[in-house]
Each structure stands twice: as C-alpha cells, then as structure tokens.
Design an enzyme around this catalytic site. Structure first.
Site, PDB file in Angstrom:
ATOM      1  N   ARG A  23      43.285  -9.608   6.353  1.00  0.00           N
ATOM      2  CA  ARG A  23      43.022 -10.585   5.269  1.00  0.00           C
ATOM      3  C   ARG A  23      44.325 -11.216   4.777  1.00  0.00           C
ATOM      4  O   ARG A  23      44.339 -12.306   4.213  1.00  0.00           O
ATOM      5  CB  ARG A  23      42.331  -9.875   4.088  1.00  0.00           C
ATOM      6  CG  ARG A  23      40.997  -9.229   4.432  1.00  0.00           C
ATOM      7  CD  ARG A  23      40.542  -8.305   3.316  1.00  0.00           C
ATOM      8  NE  ARG A  23      41.512  -7.202   3.165  1.00  0.00           N
ATOM      9  CZ  ARG A  23      41.517  -6.366   2.115  1.00  0.00           C
ATOM     10  NH1 ARG A  23      40.624  -6.507   1.134  1.00  0.00           N
ATOM     11  NH2 ARG A  23      42.408  -5.390   2.053  1.00  0.00           N
ATOM     12  N   GLN A  46      58.073 -11.099 -21.590  1.00  0.00           N
ATOM     13  CA  GLN A  46      57.802 -12.499 -21.251  1.00  0.00           C
ATOM     14  C   GLN A  46      57.801 -12.662 -19.746  1.00  0.00           C
ATOM     15  O   GLN A  46      58.598 -12.021 -19.054  1.00  0.00           O
ATOM     16  CB  GLN A  46      58.872 -13.420 -21.886  1.00  0.00           C
ATOM     17  CG  GLN A  46      58.649 -14.919 -21.652  1.00  0.00           C
ATOM     18  CD  GLN A  46      59.610 -15.781 -22.420  1.00  0.00           C
ATOM     19  OE1 GLN A  46      59.856 -15.535 -23.616  1.00  0.00           O
ATOM     20  NE2 GLN A  46      60.165 -16.787 -21.780  1.00  0.00           N
ATOM     21  N   ASP A  47      56.877 -13.476 -19.242  1.00  0.00           N
ATOM     22  CA  ASP A  47      56.844 -13.849 -17.820  1.00  0.00           C
ATOM     23  C   ASP A  47      57.204 -15.322 -17.705  1.00  0.00           C
ATOM     24  O   ASP A  47      56.721 -16.142 -18.507  1.00  0.00           O
ATOM     25  CB  ASP A  47      55.438 -13.655 -17.243  1.00  0.00           C
ATOM     26  CG  ASP A  47      55.216 -12.242 -16.717  1.00  0.00           C
ATOM     27  OD1 ASP A  47      54.052 -11.882 -16.443  1.00  0.00           O
ATOM     28  OD2 ASP A  47      56.201 -11.484 -16.574  1.00  0.00           O
ATOM     29  N   HIS A  61      72.931 -18.623 -16.369  1.00  0.00           N
ATOM     30  CA  HIS A  61      72.436 -18.530 -17.745  1.00  0.00           C
ATOM     31  C   HIS A  61      72.368 -17.091 -18.233  1.00  0.00           C
ATOM     32  O   HIS A  61      72.169 -16.150 -17.461  1.00  0.00           O
ATOM     33  CB  HIS A  61      71.025 -19.138 -17.834  1.00  0.00           C
ATOM     34  CG  HIS A  61      70.953 -20.560 -17.418  1.00  0.00           C
ATOM     35  ND1 HIS A  61      69.781 -21.161 -17.015  1.00  0.00           N
ATOM     36  CD2 HIS A  61      71.900 -21.519 -17.310  1.00  0.00           C
ATOM     37  CE1 HIS A  61      70.018 -22.421 -16.692  1.00  0.00           C
ATOM     38  NE2 HIS A  61      71.301 -22.662 -16.855  1.00  0.00           N
ATOM     39  N   LYS A  71      66.218  -9.256 -16.473  1.00  0.00           N
ATOM     40  CA  LYS A  71      65.283 -10.078 -15.699  1.00  0.00           C
ATOM     41  C   LYS A  71      64.920  -9.384 -14.393  1.00  0.00           C
ATOM     42  O   LYS A  71      65.791  -8.867 -13.702  1.00  0.00           O
ATOM     43  CB  LYS A  71      65.924 -11.443 -15.387  1.00  0.00           C
ATOM     44  CG  LYS A  71      66.233 -12.271 -16.634  1.00  0.00           C
ATOM     45  CD  LYS A  71      67.145 -13.430 -16.345  1.00  0.00           C
ATOM     46  CE  LYS A  71      67.580 -14.072 -17.654  1.00  0.00           C
ATOM     47  NZ  LYS A  71      68.703 -15.019 -17.472  1.00  0.00           N
ATOM     48  N   HIS A 118      72.829 -15.159 -14.849  1.00  0.00           N
ATOM     49  CA  HIS A 118      71.925 -15.268 -13.693  1.00  0.00           C
ATOM     50  C   HIS A 118      71.764 -16.723 -13.272  1.00  0.00           C
ATOM     51  O   HIS A 118      71.742 -17.632 -14.119  1.00  0.00           O
ATOM     52  CB  HIS A 118      70.560 -14.685 -14.054  1.00  0.00           C
ATOM     53  CG  HIS A 118      69.519 -14.923 -13.010  1.00  0.00           C
ATOM     54  ND1 HIS A 118      68.414 -15.711 -13.224  1.00  0.00           N
ATOM     55  CD2 HIS A 118      69.449 -14.520 -11.724  1.00  0.00           C
ATOM     56  CE1 HIS A 118      67.696 -15.755 -12.123  1.00  0.00           C
ATOM     57  NE2 HIS A 118      68.292 -15.036 -11.199  1.00  0.00           N
ATOM     58  N   TYR A 131      59.573 -14.553 -12.882  1.00  0.00           N
ATOM     59  CA  TYR A 131      60.367 -13.443 -13.412  1.00  0.00           C
ATOM     60  C   TYR A 131      59.894 -12.971 -14.773  1.00  0.00           C
ATOM     61  O   TYR A 131      59.358 -13.742 -15.548  1.00  0.00           O
ATOM     62  CB  TYR A 131      61.856 -13.763 -13.420  1.00  0.00           C
ATOM     63  CG  TYR A 131      62.295 -15.037 -14.090  1.00  0.00           C
ATOM     64  CD1 TYR A 131      61.963 -16.272 -13.550  1.00  0.00           C
ATOM     65  CD2 TYR A 131      63.101 -15.007 -15.210  1.00  0.00           C
ATOM     66  CE1 TYR A 131      62.403 -17.447 -14.134  1.00  0.00           C
ATOM     67  CE2 TYR A 131      63.543 -16.168 -15.796  1.00  0.00           C
ATOM     68  CZ  TYR A 131      63.193 -17.383 -15.254  1.00  0.00           C
ATOM     69  OH  TYR A 131      63.641 -18.548 -15.839  1.00  0.00           O
ATOM     70  N   LYS A 167      72.671 -29.969 -18.625  1.00  0.00           N
ATOM     71  CA  LYS A 167      73.226 -28.772 -19.284  1.00  0.00           C
ATOM     72  C   LYS A 167      74.055 -27.966 -18.283  1.00  0.00           C
ATOM     73  O   LYS A 167      75.170 -27.545 -18.583  1.00  0.00           O
ATOM     74  CB  LYS A 167      72.063 -27.926 -19.832  1.00  0.00           C
ATOM     75  CG  LYS A 167      72.449 -26.617 -20.454  1.00  0.00           C
ATOM     76  CD  LYS A 167      71.228 -25.830 -20.962  1.00  0.00           C
ATOM     77  CE  LYS A 167      70.532 -25.100 -19.845  1.00  0.00           C
ATOM     78  NZ  LYS A 167      69.475 -24.153 -20.314  1.00  0.00           N
ATOM     79  N   ASP A 168      73.532 -27.758 -17.086  1.00  0.00           N
ATOM     80  CA  ASP A 168      74.220 -26.910 -16.106  1.00  0.00           C
ATOM     81  C   ASP A 168      75.435 -27.605 -15.504  1.00  0.00           C
ATOM     82  O   ASP A 168      76.377 -26.956 -15.069  1.00  0.00           O
ATOM     83  CB  ASP A 168      73.252 -26.458 -15.022  1.00  0.00           C
ATOM     84  CG  ASP A 168      72.302 -25.393 -15.551  1.00  0.00           C
ATOM     85  OD1 ASP A 168      71.309 -25.088 -14.865  1.00  0.00           O
ATOM     86  OD2 ASP A 168      72.544 -24.874 -16.667  1.00  0.00           O
TER      87      ASP A 168
HETATM   88  C1  T46 Z   1      64.172 -20.404 -19.989  1.00  0.00           C
HETATM   89  C2  T46 Z   1      63.092 -21.040 -20.812  1.00  0.00           C
HETATM   90  C3  T46 Z   1      62.993 -22.413 -20.946  1.00  0.00           C
HETATM   91  N1  T46 Z   1      61.982 -22.961 -21.704  1.00  0.00           N
HETATM   92  C4  T46 Z   1      61.894 -24.418 -21.786  1.00  0.00           C
HETATM   93  C5  T46 Z   1      63.140 -25.082 -22.338  1.00  0.00           C
HETATM   94  C6  T46 Z   1      63.218 -26.389 -21.581  1.00  0.00           C
HETATM   95  O1  T46 Z   1      62.479 -27.395 -22.273  1.00  0.00           O
HETATM   96  C7  T46 Z   1      62.523 -26.109 -20.259  1.00  0.00           C
HETATM   97  C8  T46 Z   1      63.496 -25.902 -19.130  1.00  0.00           C
HETATM   98  O2  T46 Z   1      64.460 -24.959 -19.562  1.00  0.00           O
HETATM   99  P1  T46 Z   1      65.779 -24.706 -18.713  1.00  0.00           P
HETATM  100  O3  T46 Z   1      66.311 -26.013 -18.223  1.00  0.00           O
HETATM  101  O4  T46 Z   1      66.676 -23.831 -19.563  1.00  0.00           O
HETATM  102  O5  T46 Z   1      65.187 -23.888 -17.495  1.00  0.00           O
HETATM  103  P2  T46 Z   1      66.060 -23.171 -16.345  1.00  0.00           P
HETATM  104  O6  T46 Z   1      67.243 -23.993 -16.003  1.00  0.00           O
HETATM  105  O7  T46 Z   1      65.113 -22.784 -15.287  1.00  0.00           O
HETATM  106  O8  T46 Z   1      66.572 -21.875 -17.111  1.00  0.00           O
HETATM  107  C9  T46 Z   1      66.396 -20.581 -16.584  1.00  0.00           C
HETATM  108  O9  T46 Z   1      67.200 -20.518 -15.451  1.00  0.00           O
HETATM  109  C10 T46 Z   1      67.929 -19.360 -15.173  1.00  0.00           C
HETATM  110  C11 T46 Z   1      67.882 -19.135 -13.694  1.00  0.00           C
HETATM  111  C12 T46 Z   1      67.590 -18.149 -15.938  1.00  0.00           C
HETATM  112  O10 T46 Z   1      67.895 -17.020 -15.528  1.00  0.00           O
HETATM  113  C13 T46 Z   1      66.952 -18.261 -17.239  1.00  0.00           C
HETATM  114  O11 T46 Z   1      65.738 -17.549 -17.245  1.00  0.00           O
HETATM  115  C14 T46 Z   1      66.705 -19.630 -17.693  1.00  0.00           C
HETATM  116  O12 T46 Z   1      67.856 -20.051 -18.388  1.00  0.00           O
HETATM  117  O13 T46 Z   1      61.751 -24.905 -20.464  1.00  0.00           O
HETATM  118  C15 T46 Z   1      61.065 -22.184 -22.363  1.00  0.00           C
HETATM  119  O14 T46 Z   1      60.176 -22.698 -23.069  1.00  0.00           O
HETATM  120  N2  T46 Z   1      61.157 -20.819 -22.260  1.00  0.00           N
HETATM  121  C16 T46 Z   1      62.136 -20.212 -21.502  1.00  0.00           C
HETATM  122  O15 T46 Z   1      62.163 -18.961 -21.412  1.00  0.00           O
END
Ligand code: T46
Length: 188
Positions: A23, A46-47, A61, A71, A118, A131, A167-168
C-alpha cells in the site's frame, strides 16, 4: 527509530523505522518515551508547515530566551539541506554548524535544541517542511544571523540563484547578533 548524535552532540539526527508494504509506508515520526530516553525531554507546543520552491533559503533563525525554541524538523515532500548553528555563549562548539540532507525519500528528521540557529536551503521544487517547536512563535523575540557569515562558513549546496526573504538578506553577522544563550543554561 535510531538516534544519532551529530558532531555537535546536542543536535541529533533521527531515522524513523519505516514499515513498507504494497500500500505504501507507515512510520512513527514522534514518540515521547523514545525521545526522552535519548535525551530529548521537551514538550512540543506548536507545529509548523512551510512549502518552498527549489533554491529557497530560510534562516538562520532563532528566538531569544525566554521564548527559545527547540525544533524537530523533517521533509514530507522534496528535500532540503538543513543546518543548525551553535550560538550558546561558552559552548566548546560555539559558532560551529552541522548540516544534513532531509528528504521525503530518506524520511530522516533533525532535533535542534534551544540555543541553536536554524536554517535550510531547498533542493527541489514543492519542498514541504514540517516541524514541531518547544515554544510558541514570538516575533518580538525572533532573531537571525546571515546565512553566509564567513565566521560560520556553512558549506551550502550549489543550487544556483537563491531566493531569500528581505529579512534574511539583511540578517546580522554572528558577531553582531543579539544572543542570550549560555552553554549549559539554554533552557532557563
Ligand atoms: C515562524 C513563524 C512565522 N509566522 C508568520 C510570520 C510571517 O508573516 C510568515 C512567514 O514568516 P517567516 O518569513 O519568519 O518564515 P520562515 O522564514 O519560514 O521562518 C522560519 O524559518 C526557519 C527555518 C525557522 O527555523 C523558524 O521556524 C522560522 O523562523 O509566517 C507565524 O505566524 N508563525 C511562526 O511560527
């Protein structure tokens, strides 16, 4: 489920037992008693789920104490090169990184404790990254470090053009980053 300490022993690669049949497959992706027995004694509250095209780099981050996050990360579609960087002041491995390819194919997971930054780069289109975190999202505590900081020298796979958030693109270098993790006290 196999737990393998990385070169930074607090970061653990986890290989779930995969039960395949005609399957498809079944695996347990988390079981608290097994994780506690292997030194990962945390509750996840949180997931998260992100999807990215090939060549996206998210990170590096972390959240400051008291909202630091551990995580447990994995890929359910596509693949990433996933990186954890030790940012615990006083740690013998401060500023060092470990990285692993996590994919829907190898089904491997990585445990990244509080006190680590991370990030990952996606190796395929439609990479879906799931995650669990040990603390909830707290944007006021959200911080980052530049993914190509020469002081860390992460060897990212050659993927060609990268896509990063604004941001990054503007994260500080490790030497300028706001850090409040102290080796041995990162869970305070
Ligand atoms: C992380 C997160 C983001 N958000 C919202 C905030 C922004 O409006 C949108 C995108 O957020 P961000 O650009 O920070 O997402 P990633 O760049 O994927 O950030 C993650 O990327 C790296 C790999 C990580 O390890 C962290 O878990 C986390 O920082 O989702 C939420 O509502 N909840 C959350 O837990």
């Amino acid at each position: 489920m196999e737990f393998i300490k990385s070169a930074i022993p607090e970061v653990i690669l986890i290989k779930p037992k995969v039960f395949g049949d005609d399957r498809g497959f079944f695996l347990e992706s988390y079981k608290k008693p097994l994780f506690v027995a292997n030194g990962i004694d945390y509750d996840f509250i949180q997931d998260n789920h992100s999807m990215s095209a090939k060549g996206v780099l998210r990170g590096l981050h972390y959240q400051l104490n008291p909202k630091a996050q551990g995580k447990l990360v994995r890929c359910v579609s596509g693949s990433v090169f996933d990186v954890a960087v030790d940012i615990r002041r006083g740690s013998p491995t401060f500023g060092r990184w470990v990285g692993y390819e996590l994919s829907a194919t190898n089904k491997q997971m990585l445990w990244i404790p509080p006190g680590f930054a991370h990030g990952f780069i996606t190796l395929e289109d439609n990479t879906q990254f799931l995650y669990k975190t040990t603390n909830d999202y707290a944007p006021e505590y959200d911080r980052g470090i530049k993914y190509d900081d020469p002081a860390i020298s992460i060897v990212w796979p050659e993927i060609g053009e990268l896509l990063l958030s604004g941001k990054d693109q503007a994260q500080p270098l490790l030497k300028d980053a706001e850090i409040n993790f102290v080796f041995g006290k990162e869970n305070d």
